[in-house]
Write a protein that holds these residues in place. Structure first.
Motif, PDB file in Angstrom:
ATOM      1  N   GLY A 113       0.815  -1.215   0.000  1.00 57.49           N
ATOM      2  CA  GLY A 113       0.000   0.000   0.000  1.00 57.49           C
ATOM      3  C   GLY A 113       0.845   1.260   0.000  1.00 57.49           C
ATOM      4  O   GLY A 113       0.516   2.249  -0.656  1.00 57.49           O
ATOM      5  N   HIS A 116       2.231   1.568  -3.445  1.00 56.89           N
ATOM      6  CA  HIS A 116       1.159   2.013  -4.339  1.00 56.89           C
ATOM      7  C   HIS A 116       0.932   3.517  -4.186  1.00 56.89           C
ATOM      8  O   HIS A 116       0.766   4.229  -5.186  1.00 56.89           O
ATOM      9  CB  HIS A 116      -0.132   1.246  -4.053  1.00 56.89           C
ATOM     10  N   ALA A 117       0.942   4.011  -2.956  1.00 60.37           N
ATOM     11  CA  ALA A 117       0.774   5.450  -2.725  1.00 60.37           C
ATOM     12  C   ALA A 117       1.894   6.240  -3.403  1.00 60.37           C
ATOM     13  O   ALA A 117       1.658   7.348  -3.903  1.00 60.37           O
ATOM     14  CB  ALA A 117       0.731   5.748  -1.227  1.00 60.37           C
ATOM     15  N   TYR A 146      -4.934  -4.773  -6.110  1.00 56.69           N
ATOM     16  CA  TYR A 146      -5.193  -3.667  -7.026  1.00 56.69           C
ATOM     17  C   TYR A 146      -6.673  -3.283  -7.039  1.00 56.69           C
ATOM     18  O   TYR A 146      -7.003  -2.095  -7.094  1.00 56.69           O
ATOM     19  CB  TYR A 146      -4.683  -3.999  -8.423  1.00 56.69           C
ATOM     20  N   ARG A 148      -8.711  -3.426  -4.524  1.00 57.33           N
ATOM     21  CA  ARG A 148      -8.929  -2.632  -3.301  1.00 57.33           C
ATOM     22  C   ARG A 148      -8.435  -1.202  -3.464  1.00 57.33           C
ATOM     23  O   ARG A 148      -8.926  -0.292  -2.808  1.00 57.33           O
ATOM     24  CB  ARG A 148      -8.209  -3.274  -2.107  1.00 57.33           C
ATOM     25  N   HIS A 149      -7.461  -1.002  -4.334  1.00 50.48           N
ATOM     26  CA  HIS A 149      -6.909   0.333  -4.554  1.00 50.48           C
ATOM     27  C   HIS A 149      -7.545   1.041  -5.761  1.00 50.48           C
ATOM     28  O   HIS A 149      -7.046   2.075  -6.202  1.00 50.48           O
ATOM     29  CB  HIS A 149      -5.389   0.251  -4.704  1.00 50.48           C
ATOM     30  N   HIS A 176      -9.245   9.262  -6.783  1.00 48.49           N
ATOM     31  CA  HIS A 176      -8.474   9.019  -5.567  1.00 48.49           C
ATOM     32  C   HIS A 176      -7.863  10.279  -4.971  1.00 48.49           C
ATOM     33  O   HIS A 176      -7.216  10.209  -3.952  1.00 48.49           O
ATOM     34  CB  HIS A 176      -7.383   7.988  -5.840  1.00 48.49           C
TER      35      HIS A 176
END
Length: 180
Positions: A113, A116-117, A146, A148-149, A176
């Motif tokens: 995560g 990903h951020a 992915y 979930r994001h 986002h």
């Protein structure tokens, strides 16, 4: 592995290359085996050379970004991103997440995560409205991560190992962005 300290993200360097390749190889082996690929098929020496070449290029490239997630001085995750690799995608409209890999002993601890951020920040810094990536269709762990994001299939694919495709996913960054 026990993670005692916080996860930090920093730019990758050539000094990190062997540790980057170790993380990539461990993660790759785990998800291919979980997807039913034979162990010998996941351990292709030519693919190992290709990974070294690819990561070296990503670290050196002025157009790509390679980062390491570090805990207590140990690299536990890696990510690479940059302009789209496909000539069919306009580089002014999308950035590509080439890969995120987290050591299997660090799965479920938030490292992915955080990486990903870092990719989302890359898109925002470059004023790109969307991200693109491909994932092996049998890598159910990554596909769930992915999803979930906010990543959604975009309909594209290419052949992958063991008659399983790599599928293209897309992330709309505007969804986002945090309100000011």
């Amino acid at each position: 592995m026990r993670m005692n300290g916080p996860v930090s993200v920093r730019e990758a360097t050539l000094v990190d290359l062997d540790r980057i390749l170790d993380v990539h190889t461990r993660a790759r082996t785990a998800y291919y085996r979980a997807g039913g690929l034979a162990p010998d098929a996941a351990a292709d020496p030519e693919a190992e050379r290709d990974r070294r070449t690819g990561w070296t290029a990503a670290v050196r490239s002025p157009d790509q970004r390679a980062v390491c997630a570090v805990v207590d001085g140990d690299i536990v995750g890696i990510a690479a991103m940059g302009p789209p690799l496909s000539t069919e995608v306009h580089p002014g409209t999308v950035g590509q997440l080439y890969q995120i890999h987290v050591r299997p002993d660090s799965w479920g601890r938030g490292v992915g995560g955080i990486l990903h951020a870092s990719f989302v920040r890359y898109l925002e810094d470059a004023a790109l409205p969307a991200g693109l990536l491909e994932v092996w269709e049998r890598n159910t762990r990554a596909r769930a991560f992915y999803a979930r994001h906010g990543w959604r299939p975009d309909g594209g694919f290419r052949p992958g190992p063991d008659d399983a495709n790599y599928v293209w996913l897309r992330l709309e960054v505007a969804r986002h962005r945090r309100p000011a």
